[in-house]
Design a protein around this motif. Structure first.
Motif, mmCIF file in Angstrom:
data_model
loop_
_atom_site.group_PDB
_atom_site.id
_atom_site.type_symbol
_atom_site.label_atom_id
_atom_site.label_comp_id
_atom_site.label_asym_id
_atom_site.label_seq_id
_atom_site.Cartn_x
_atom_site.Cartn_y
_atom_site.Cartn_z
ATOM 1 N N VAL A 40 42.599 51.441 40.393
ATOM 2 C CA VAL A 40 42.249 51.057 39.021
ATOM 3 C C VAL A 40 42.796 52.098 38.053
ATOM 4 C CG1 VAL A 40 40.370 50.543 37.424
ATOM 5 C CG2 VAL A 40 40.169 49.906 39.837
ATOM 6 N N LYS A 41 43.987 51.799 37.501
ATOM 7 C CA LYS A 41 44.576 52.728 36.542
ATOM 8 C C LYS A 41 45.588 52.010 35.660
ATOM 9 C CE LYS A 41 46.633 54.612 40.618
ATOM 10 N NZ LYS A 41 46.975 55.723 41.405
ATOM 11 N N GLY A 42 45.763 52.552 34.493
ATOM 12 C CA GLY A 42 46.779 52.050 33.587
ATOM 13 C C GLY A 42 46.481 50.680 33.005
ATOM 14 N N ALA A 43 47.549 50.025 32.588
ATOM 15 C CA ALA A 43 47.441 48.737 31.895
ATOM 16 C C ALA A 43 46.899 47.632 32.784
ATOM 17 C CB ALA A 43 48.802 48.336 31.342
ATOM 18 N N LYS A 44 46.981 47.787 34.084
ATOM 19 C CA LYS A 44 46.527 46.745 35.013
ATOM 20 C C LYS A 44 45.113 47.007 35.539
ATOM 21 C CE LYS A 44 50.999 45.161 36.084
ATOM 22 N NZ LYS A 44 51.400 43.853 36.096
ATOM 23 N N ALA A 45 44.373 47.867 34.880
ATOM 24 C CA ALA A 45 43.027 48.207 35.343
ATOM 25 C C ALA A 45 42.126 46.980 35.422
ATOM 26 C CB ALA A 45 42.396 49.270 34.444
ATOM 27 N N GLY A 46 42.179 46.109 34.429
ATOM 28 C CA GLY A 46 41.340 44.905 34.436
ATOM 29 C C GLY A 46 41.636 44.023 35.630
ATOM 30 N N LYS A 47 42.906 43.890 35.962
ATOM 31 C CA LYS A 47 43.288 43.076 37.122
ATOM 32 C C LYS A 47 42.787 43.732 38.408
ATOM 33 C CE LYS A 47 47.143 40.642 39.145
ATOM 34 N NZ LYS A 47 48.510 40.225 39.009
ATOM 35 N N GLN A 48 42.902 45.039 38.502
ATOM 36 C CA GLN A 48 42.440 45.754 39.687
ATOM 37 C C GLN A 48 40.924 45.669 39.840
ATOM 38 O OE1 GLN A 48 44.336 46.965 42.083
ATOM 39 N NE2 GLN A 48 46.172 46.367 40.970
ATOM 40 N N LEU A 49 40.227 45.556 38.728
ATOM 41 C CA LEU A 49 38.770 45.406 38.770
ATOM 42 C C LEU A 49 38.358 43.959 39.035
ATOM 43 C CD1 LEU A 49 37.772 47.728 35.810
ATOM 44 C CD2 LEU A 49 37.252 48.087 38.235
ATOM 45 N N HIS A 50 39.351 43.074 39.145
ATOM 46 C CA HIS A 50 39.143 41.648 39.391
ATOM 47 C C HIS A 50 38.459 40.954 38.214
ATOM 48 C CE1 HIS A 50 39.683 41.534 44.032
ATOM 49 N NE2 HIS A 50 40.566 42.321 43.472
ATOM 50 N N LEU A 51 38.814 41.370 36.992
ATOM 51 C CA LEU A 51 38.309 40.687 35.803
ATOM 52 C C LEU A 51 39.150 39.439 35.577
ATOM 53 C CD1 LEU A 51 37.812 43.705 33.370
ATOM 54 C CD2 LEU A 51 36.107 42.593 34.826
ATOM 55 N N MET A 52 38.488 38.311 35.335
ATOM 56 C CA MET A 52 39.177 37.046 35.109
ATOM 57 C C MET A 52 38.851 36.563 33.698
ATOM 58 S SD MET A 52 38.899 33.440 37.205
ATOM 59 C CE MET A 52 39.540 34.115 38.721
ATOM 60 N N PRO A 53 39.865 36.441 32.842
ATOM 61 C CA PRO A 53 39.610 35.934 31.493
ATOM 62 C C PRO A 53 39.219 34.455 31.534
ATOM 63 C CG PRO A 53 41.818 36.904 31.677
ATOM 64 C CD PRO A 53 41.249 36.833 33.044
ATOM 65 N N PRO A 54 38.480 33.990 30.533
ATOM 66 C CA PRO A 54 38.046 32.588 30.512
ATOM 67 C C PRO A 54 39.186 31.582 30.632
ATOM 68 C CG PRO A 54 36.885 33.820 28.836
ATOM 69 C CD PRO A 54 37.924 34.734 29.398
ATOM 70 N N ASP A 55 40.326 31.829 29.974
ATOM 71 C CA ASP A 55 41.425 30.863 30.051
ATOM 72 C C ASP A 55 41.965 30.731 31.471
ATOM 73 O OD1 ASP A 55 42.475 33.528 29.657
ATOM 74 O OD2 ASP A 55 44.432 32.652 29.231
ATOM 75 N N VAL A 56 41.974 31.816 32.232
ATOM 76 C CA VAL A 56 42.442 31.767 33.620
ATOM 77 C C VAL A 56 41.442 30.981 34.473
ATOM 78 C CG1 VAL A 56 42.961 33.150 35.662
ATOM 79 C CG2 VAL A 56 43.798 33.879 33.418
ATOM 80 N N LEU A 57 40.145 31.222 34.261
ATOM 81 C CA LEU A 57 39.126 30.466 34.999
ATOM 82 C C LEU A 57 39.282 28.968 34.726
ATOM 83 C CD1 LEU A 57 36.567 30.154 36.737
ATOM 84 C CD2 LEU A 57 35.247 30.492 34.638
ATOM 85 N N VAL A 58 39.398 28.599 33.462
ATOM 86 C CA VAL A 58 39.519 27.185 33.101
ATOM 87 C C VAL A 58 40.782 26.587 33.729
ATOM 88 C CG1 VAL A 58 39.866 25.588 31.167
ATOM 89 C CG2 VAL A 58 38.119 27.376 31.025
#
Length: 166
Positions: A40-58
């Motif tokens: 979990v580092k840098g610009a991709k930290a959210g992806k590494q934390l497995h955060l999913m934005p609402p638009d991706v879920l939908v």
């Protein structure tokens, strides 16, 4: 005489308390979290934390991907509304880590953890990954963000063919 004894006992107690370590933590547990968070580092930290934005879920729901929604809010909150994805579960955060509830979680499909704002989901999602559930994602912003994304136009677009068949 009694005051001398009390003073001596208090003095020894303070000396012992001052010489003891002020804080101790579980080194093995800290190391396991260090390993979990190492990528979990840098610009991709959210992806590494497995955060999913609402638009991706939908988009995934519309594409018919076999996601399991896991609502970790209280029974009263989930009783008003919850995820309607096929196979979704509502298990309160304070009951989720009981063996019988962990056994209800699939290991063959992605799990998306949801709550009102994403705070509880973040804690639960991280803990689930820490105990071995690798395919766990957190709805970033929770139901609040999902309902803000799903306006009348977005929310009424047809579901994909695969989803309609489930």
């Amino acid at each position: 005489m009694l005051s001398r004894i009390i003073t001596s006992v208090l003095g020894m107690g303070l000396a012992l308390a001052a010489s003891a370590p002020a804080f101790s933590y579980d080194h093995a547990m800290a190391q396991s979290y260090a390993e979990l968070f190492a990528p979990v580092k840098g610009a991709k930290a959210g992806k590494q934390l497995h955060l999913m934005p609402p638009d991706v879920l939908v988009a995934k729901v519309r594409a018919g991907e076999p996601l399991i929604g896991l609502d970790v809010r209280t029974p009263n909150e989930a009783g008003m509304f919850t995820a309607a994805m096929p196979g979704s579960l509502a298990i309160p955060m304070n009951e989720l880590f009981k063996a019988e509830n962990l056994d209800r979680l699939p290991v063959d499909r992605p799990i998306v953890v949801l709550c009102k704002s994403g705070t509880r989901a973040s804690a639960v999602g991280t803990a689930l990954r820490h105990v071995g559930f690798d395919n766990v994602y957190i709805l970033n912003g929770g139901f609040n963000a999902l309902s803000a994304y799903l306006d009348a136009k977005t929310g009424n677009q047809p579901l994909g063919q695969q989803h309609a068949q489930r």
